[in-house]
Write a protein that holds these residues in place. Sequence first.
Motif, short mmCIF file in Angstrom:
data_model
loop_
_atom_site.label_atom_id
_atom_site.label_comp_id
_atom_site.label_asym_id
_atom_site.label_seq_id
_atom_site.Cartn_x
_atom_site.Cartn_y
_atom_site.Cartn_z
N ILE A 42 50.96 40.38 33.96
CA ILE A 42 50.30 40.22 32.66
C ILE A 42 50.40 41.54 31.93
O ILE A 42 50.03 42.59 32.47
N GLU A 43 50.90 41.50 30.72
CA GLU A 43 51.05 42.69 29.89
C GLU A 43 49.96 42.69 28.82
O GLU A 43 49.57 41.64 28.33
N GLY A 44 49.49 43.87 28.46
CA GLY A 44 48.48 43.98 27.44
C GLY A 44 47.44 45.02 27.79
O GLY A 44 47.67 45.92 28.62
N THR A 45 46.27 44.90 27.19
CA THR A 45 45.23 45.90 27.42
C THR A 45 44.65 45.83 28.82
O THR A 45 44.10 46.81 29.31
N ALA A 46 44.76 44.65 29.47
CA ALA A 46 44.28 44.50 30.85
C ALA A 46 45.44 44.00 31.70
O ALA A 46 45.56 42.80 31.97
N PRO A 47 46.32 44.89 32.13
CA PRO A 47 47.53 44.45 32.81
C PRO A 47 47.28 43.99 34.25
O PRO A 47 46.33 44.42 34.90
N LEU A 48 48.15 43.10 34.69
CA LEU A 48 48.17 42.68 36.10
C LEU A 48 49.57 42.97 36.62
O LEU A 48 50.56 42.46 36.06
N PRO A 49 49.73 43.79 37.66
CA PRO A 49 51.08 44.12 38.13
C PRO A 49 51.74 42.95 38.85
O PRO A 49 51.08 42.10 39.44
N ALA A 50 53.05 42.94 38.83
CA ALA A 50 53.81 41.88 39.48
C ALA A 50 53.68 41.93 41.00
O ALA A 50 53.86 40.91 41.67
N ASN A 51 53.35 43.11 41.53
CA ASN A 51 53.27 43.24 42.99
C ASN A 51 51.84 43.13 43.53
O ASN A 51 51.56 43.57 44.64
N ALA A 52 50.93 42.56 42.71
CA ALA A 52 49.56 42.37 43.20
C ALA A 52 49.58 41.52 44.48
O ALA A 52 50.39 40.61 44.61
N ARG A 53 48.68 41.84 45.40
CA ARG A 53 48.64 41.10 46.66
C ARG A 53 47.65 39.93 46.56
O ARG A 53 46.59 40.04 45.94
N TYR A 54 48.03 38.83 47.19
CA TYR A 54 47.29 37.59 47.08
C TYR A 54 46.78 37.15 48.45
O TYR A 54 47.37 37.46 49.49
#
Length: 606
Positions: free
Chosen positions: A164-176
């Motif tokens: 997620i791009e923007g003011t509150a980003p979420l990285p592509a490598n976040a762990r689930y």
Amino acid sequence: MLPDDPLSPQSNDSQKRMLTALGVSFAAITIYMMFLAPSAPPAPEAGTADAGVAAVGSPDGGTPAAPPSSPGGTPELAAGQSPPEPEAPVRTLERSRQEAKYSFSSEGAAFASAVLQGPKMREQQSLSIAEGYKELFGAELLPPPQMNLVQPVPGQPMPLSISIEGTAPLPANARYQVQEEGEGTVIFTTRRGPWEVMKRLDWPQAGHELTYTVQVRNTSSQPLTGELRMHHNRAIDPNFEHAPSFFGGVGNQSRAACHVGDELHKRVPEDEATETFSGPVHYFGIDQQYFLSMLYPLEAPREGHCVLTATPTVRQVAVGFPLTVGAGETVTMRFGGWFGPKDPDLLKPVPSQDVLRAAGMASAAWDPTIEETVDFGIWAVICKLLLFFMKWFHAVTGNWGVAIILLTVLVKLVLLPLTYKSMVGMEAVKELQPQMEALRKKFADDRERMNMEVMKLYQQAKVNPLGGCLPLLIQMPVWIALFTALRNSFDIYWEPFFGPVWRDLTYKDPTYLLPLALGVSMIITQKMQPQMMDAAQARIMIWVMPIIFTLTLLQYPAGLSLYIFTNNLLSIGQQWGLRKWLDHQKQKRGGGGTPAVAAATGGKRK
């Protein structure tokens, strides 16, 4: 491997190469001989195999910015925002099905591999001449590896991960966190900053389809906007891929592909490295010669943009969709996916009812038409007609090589009346040679007058000097359409003829025996035809054209060489039979030639 948009530059380039190889080698030489020089003889003259996308965390492609931290180093939480989950260890999950073996990583909740199963689900084998002859004499070579449609690139986001791009980003490598629900469902969840993300994968009981659902919840007390970006990619092993070239074959390059608006866009390394396309996204993924890994929105084309990148070792697609989520609200995006062969019969009913049920949909809202990635280009009508008959012959004989031979016989029978008319015309032109030579001598100093008198002689005899070329010119679209069908039809991919060598009719003959036999048979065919030119021109037609055909077809599909070789053998028999018939008819007329020639020359010749 490959499909293609019917009007895509890559597809048209391959078809133009084939058209040039066949058309220029015959039509241009013949027309030159017959019209431009009738009076005098011309003088002879990356390491892993399949997946990876560049990290797209920030607008410049770098790592996403970390959320703001408090002076003590702990990320600040907005009012009502959930605290982050502790970092989970990376876990690999495997699923084994009849059609494929999948593995997933909890890092990015993404594919780690998708290895297709079955004897036809392999990389296209590349054999040297030595290996071809080893197989010919009974040696057993190791088969190529099974097709792996998604294999990550180290250091890049995993295939089908999201950011997620923007003011509150979420990285592509976040762990689930991983939750398994039987063999047909896997659920991944994570919480990072204001976001709670759930990704769900569902498979039907059989087939190559899947349902891919993404839910994004805003846990903060403020509405948030940004962009949801999906990553799909493949690393390329150069040992199993080569670019098309005129004398180097049709190629089997993978292409980063995205259907945006009304057009399917594709990128290979020969194009610009990176390009962006904006508009309603219909589907996106990696398009190879006989295989496809694609995702498409289930509800309708979704407004967004695609970034396509192609390098010699990587093909990648990053697709961005606008994201607006109110406080406490959840946005759901549903996608269908296909990871399997490019078979139009299998792709046409996509999405299936099983996929729709898994997505909670009663019926399909629209048709993504991913079967259009199977590219027959401008030859689509002829290709489909040829495939119809070949499939029918294959159903009867069980062998695609025999089906191609029977197709050749069928086309030959259809063209028999035209061939007979052509041979009558050639015999007529042959009998006019003395008159033509006399005209050439008479008007040796007036080329324009000579050509006019020669054409007048043709008109009086009611013969066409190019009539002998007509059957071959009509065969050319059939050859080009068969070539196009072979390079796009998964039905024939990895299908053998007889013997261990010709085990893939869509690949070149590694021994070169078929194209060489084709060249020899073409020389014999040319020698048997009535010669309408002087000796020097005839030698060029007998030798130059077969040599050009042979050199061109050395790297082209064995199925095409088999068709043309069979066609030449049938032509030899056909010419012999028709020659006997014409001689018999000539004897019945008292040796006076055809009626048209007899009239043009003022009576019967003795």
